[in-house]
Design an enzyme around this catalytic site. Structure first.
Site, PDB file in Angstrom:
ATOM      1  CG  ASP D 127      -1.999  -1.052   1.136  1.00 40.05           C
ATOM      2  OD1 ASP D 127      -2.333  -1.469   0.013  1.00 40.05           O
ATOM      3  OD2 ASP D 127      -2.493  -1.479   2.193  1.00 40.05           O
ATOM      4  NE  ARG D 265     -23.232  -4.723 -16.308  1.00 41.68           N
ATOM      5  CZ  ARG D 265     -23.338  -5.394 -17.452  1.00 41.68           C
ATOM      6  NH1 ARG D 265     -22.284  -6.022 -17.944  1.00 41.68           N
ATOM      7  NH2 ARG D 265     -24.483  -5.456 -18.097  1.00 41.68           N
ATOM      8  NE  ARG D 274      -1.123  -8.632  -0.818  1.00 43.79           N
ATOM      9  CZ  ARG D 274      -1.337  -7.699   0.125  1.00 43.79           C
ATOM     10  NH1 ARG D 274      -2.545  -7.267   0.351  1.00 43.79           N
ATOM     11  NH2 ARG D 274      -0.338  -7.248   0.833  1.00 43.79           N
TER      12      ARG D 274
END
Lengths: 341, 341, 341, 341
Positions: D127, D265, D274
């Site tokens: 992150d 959508r 990851r």
């Protein structure tokens, strides 16, 4: 049954997928045992083996190369090659052999079959030049790698006025050049099947220059000019005294630069085309080849090779498989010519 | 000849390659003229056109989407739909129409042909569920995108003990799930053609957990459990009051987590599978479809659709083309099952 | 304000991202107007302009190349170059100029600033050899392309015993070779900053051969051997009579093959490294450069160039910016040497 | 010296590159010996080790995941956790420990250092939310994966009129959403740092619809609406009774669909972000972190963590390292807002 597996010849994405499928189905469905032979025919020749079980094939599906190694060793060139292989297979208790490889590897397989060895072949040629099958694995990967490279050249070509030449694999057949060139929108594609007219190539290049976009030429390494057209500079000899193969990309760049008076740059993709992870098409094809090869071995249907026909995997005789080179037919090249210039 | 071109239905990588091939060959070889109709059948219905010449198709080969736009407009649902289209084609001086699209689009094409319009079809379905052709463009791209996503999950799966579930496209046919799952080494593949037994799925997952590797399940959006097996939570209704389709990925994750007592995570690839640049396979196929479609139009062979058979492009009747859904046959699913667990 | 924009010098992924950011913020936040000059300094020199508004920059973010075209035209080499540019800027009603380019382009920008033109610079060098900024856009893309190519070679290298040599960009600085070689696990990296000892290179190669893995050597195009070491074959002259630059990849392959007695193959990536879609790093950096360049222009802070310092975009004087070449420092090369052999 | 190595917390591309660099330099330059601990802190806690030498790290540079396994085991939550680790390190003859992980892992490292254990930290958070370092490895890979997904959506978005919503990682910090959204040209980016105003989001979406292009919204999983704005449907509880995290992508799609009357959508990238091979940026950063971590251990500079500052790797105190979360500052978000709508 105890089954030997080997991979011979040049590298090709999908080899590991074949090996994995053979072992997974052979062990899981049929309860067979496997032994890997190292480095193509060198393995059974020198009895160089490696463990080949379900654990050994875990995680190899996406990997390029081959966990069994490869080589161009040809036992037929040795007086006692075939005998030694038969002897070693006996010694290792091998009931059947699955040989994955190209023309040379399968030629040996066929000869061994004629001499009584239980062998099943899996065709492998990155050049896609085997007549018995619609496609071989590795080809789709090579084409995509070449296409992506050419895609990148397009944006450079758009900003500057120079000719860009890309040399791709293909000594005897132009399949990679044809498909990559067609997929990436090349302005000219040169293949071994059709000697090129340098005047015509220059014509296409100059026509393209008129559009403010720069020309991209895709040339198979085995392509060559019409006789007498391009002064062939001596390519020198390699460390082993052989005349260097290839070099057509650079020679063409020189000639084009001389004739157009505008810069020409070339790129040689080389081994990049045969390495790395296979595309989905190649993984599925290689996996299916492996599944059907172990079926053939299990069925005792020896002397055969698996092949793709439409969407089906079929078995063909090893003799048929290696009989003829599949070159680009005229009508396929003609399709591509629509986009030249 | 003045030829109209339109693209209908959902997005599909390769649409632009078809358009480009049609125009390049149509102009360059045959000297035809083209007009683009916007947004599928809405174009001829409302006479919404756009210029379509060689300049307009430059640089579009590698691009996803369609330069002509698309829609699901169906003129057959209007009382005067067919009449208005015929009228507008006349007004625009259109001699022939090339319609690129799926079942619905080609259904309209067929009806128009029955009413005397000169139309040639090009099949388009990312799901590869059209019986008349071995493959359709877009499918190979979708499979590669899904495969690459699953490849990435594998390394995560190896480091942690959790189930990973990937929902891919496929409402009525499991081709994408089958090929992507086979190519990426999924531990279980669920397709619409075969209602799944949740007990069996959990069995595969737990078998996989024993190996220190984590399980990866690929599920087509149209897959569903055996009747009565999974408590179907209400998926709610969308903004238009329809019951939400899809959601099988999340529901499966919930159920698996509950039954195994181990975390389960899901990924919904969604529209990513239909966007972006096409693979080489799809660009070559789409280009060849385009070349053969303009040939058919030029030959006056209307009411036909181009199709792939082996490595050849052939023409089939529009009626045949739209007759039957091509689902995954049992033996193809069985091939994949070897790797489950 | 009416602001001119131009891009000069070689291609570089991210140019379009800069242009887009300049225009989007300039129009949306500040209400400025823009005019594009074609092909670098040739644009203002010959008053060749193109429309540059929000519509013109739509969809260009992911595209390589530059919508404004580029050239190496240097107005300082013309007697009246500077005057003509000033005159044309006046004529076009241009209040300020944003010049995106490398050393040469920014050198002109600086000179124009000294002559009273309101100019802001954006640095562009794919080689990352500009001292005033931590990174330039395009470099990360080039490194990733080279790395992916080397990744592919690894699997080939593992299966066969041959040396693989990859020639990457970098005439005066070895940044691409260093980063790509480090990222892809090269067994030897050769850069212009440090003449290489061919004996040492061969030593690394032979050490690597002992491990059953094949050696991969990454060589910057500007790398060269210690004086007197490798017999330099005449590279010939190009169409313009200049001695050919480059060719180090092939020469090295020849020499390595001769000395090791094992095959050596080379790949020349060439312009592939500068084309195609930029990486996320380059798109973000280029976008931020564009945003800060228009801020500087809006603020009237002319004679400056934007630069990256850590994670911040700062302004530096154009003089400082072009003062010094940023070469690979000894300690960075030393880091990589840990992995040689 | 005998040095232990472990990797803790969630997956992150680049972990293997760190391990490889530590071992290659530690063995090759300093002659140290290594032992790997399995699954983060569980390894030293339960004395679960694995061999870690030069052979063990061969070929791992491009691979995602971690060869040492990982877990979220926190010894500080056990009464005797710290004691058991100290005891096991003694038993294994470990002189120093290199701990690679995020806030939790490094928190334990710091505590152990306070208790006299010789430990060096390597920061890991996909992150990018660690204040002590400019960037952490894995982040660049995640951003590129998300960007490529959004790139693909753009072509779909261009052909159809619907809103596309992409949910990316980021519970507490919006770095991935910010960079991926900026790199891919999102029309709106929602991050945890700034509660979003749903009216404003809908405004951007409708503004975009006017341009014939469809809107793409990138939303971090931790983003949330202004209080009271969106009716929060119960997300249910997972198998462990916890309220489900996430789901913002789907909720937003529902709300947008309801308010705009046009389809919306969503795509959830999930763990795909990851996994898989790291980008060049991440491989170089991870490798340099590893090289500098082993230097610190060799120098006896314990209680420190390596960090990136500009282009330099520096050492900072473990205490400083884990003190503060690095969130997206207002001015960075403001840069991106220029492109909204």
């Amino acid at each position: 049954m105890r089954i030997g597996v080997l991979t011979g010849g040049g590298d090709c994405p999908g080899l590991n997928a074949v090996i994995r499928a053979v072992v997974r189905k052979g062990v899981g469905e049929y309860g067979h045992e496997f032994v890997g032979f190292r480095d193509g025919w060198r393995g059974p020749l020198e009895c160089d083996t490696q463990q080949l079980d379900v654990a050994a094939v875990r995680g190899i599906l996406p990997r390029g190369g081959t966990i069994l190694g490869s080589s161009r060793t040809n036992p037929l060139k040795l007086d006692d090659g075939v005998e030694r292989i038969k002897e070693n297979l006996r010694k290792e208790g091998v009931d059947a052999l699955i040989a994955i490889g190209g023309e040379d590897t399968l030629g040996v397989a066929r000869r061994l079959y004629d001499e009584g060895v239980s062998v099943v072949g899996v065709p492998k040629t990155i050049d896609n030049d085997l007549n018995a099958t619609d496609y071989t694995f590795g080809f789709d990967t090579a084409v995509n790698i070449a296409m992506e490279a050419i895609d990148r050249l397009h944006t450079t070509a758009e900003s500057h006025h120079r000719t860009l030449i890309v040399e791709v694999m293909g000594r005897h057949a132009g399949w990679i050049a044809l498909h990559a060139g067609m997929a990436a929108g090349a302005n000219c594609i040169l293949i071994p099947e059709k000697p090129f007219d340098i005047d015509r190539v220059v014509h296409y290049i100059e026509k393209r220059f008129e559009t403010r976009y720069a020309p991209i030429v895709v040339v198979a390494e085995g392509a060559h000019p019409l006789e007498g057209q391009m002064e062939v500079q001596d390519q020198g000899r390699d460390a082993f005294g052989h005349v260097r193969l290839g070099g057509i990309g650079q020679r063409l760049a020189d000639e084009v630069e001389r004739r157009t008076g505008k810069e020409a740059r070339f790129t040689v993709l080389g081994h990049i085309q045969r390495g790395g992870t296979p595309t989905a098409f190649d993984r599925v094809l290689a996996t299916r080849f492996g599944l059907h090869a172990i079926d053939a071995a299990h069925d005792g249907d020896f002397g055969t090779m698996v092949a793709l026909r439409g969407t089906d995997i079929v078995r063909v005789g090893l003799a048929e498989a290696t009989a003829e080179l599949k070159t680009v037919p005229y009508e396929r090249y003609e399709e591509a010519e629509v986009f030249f210039g």
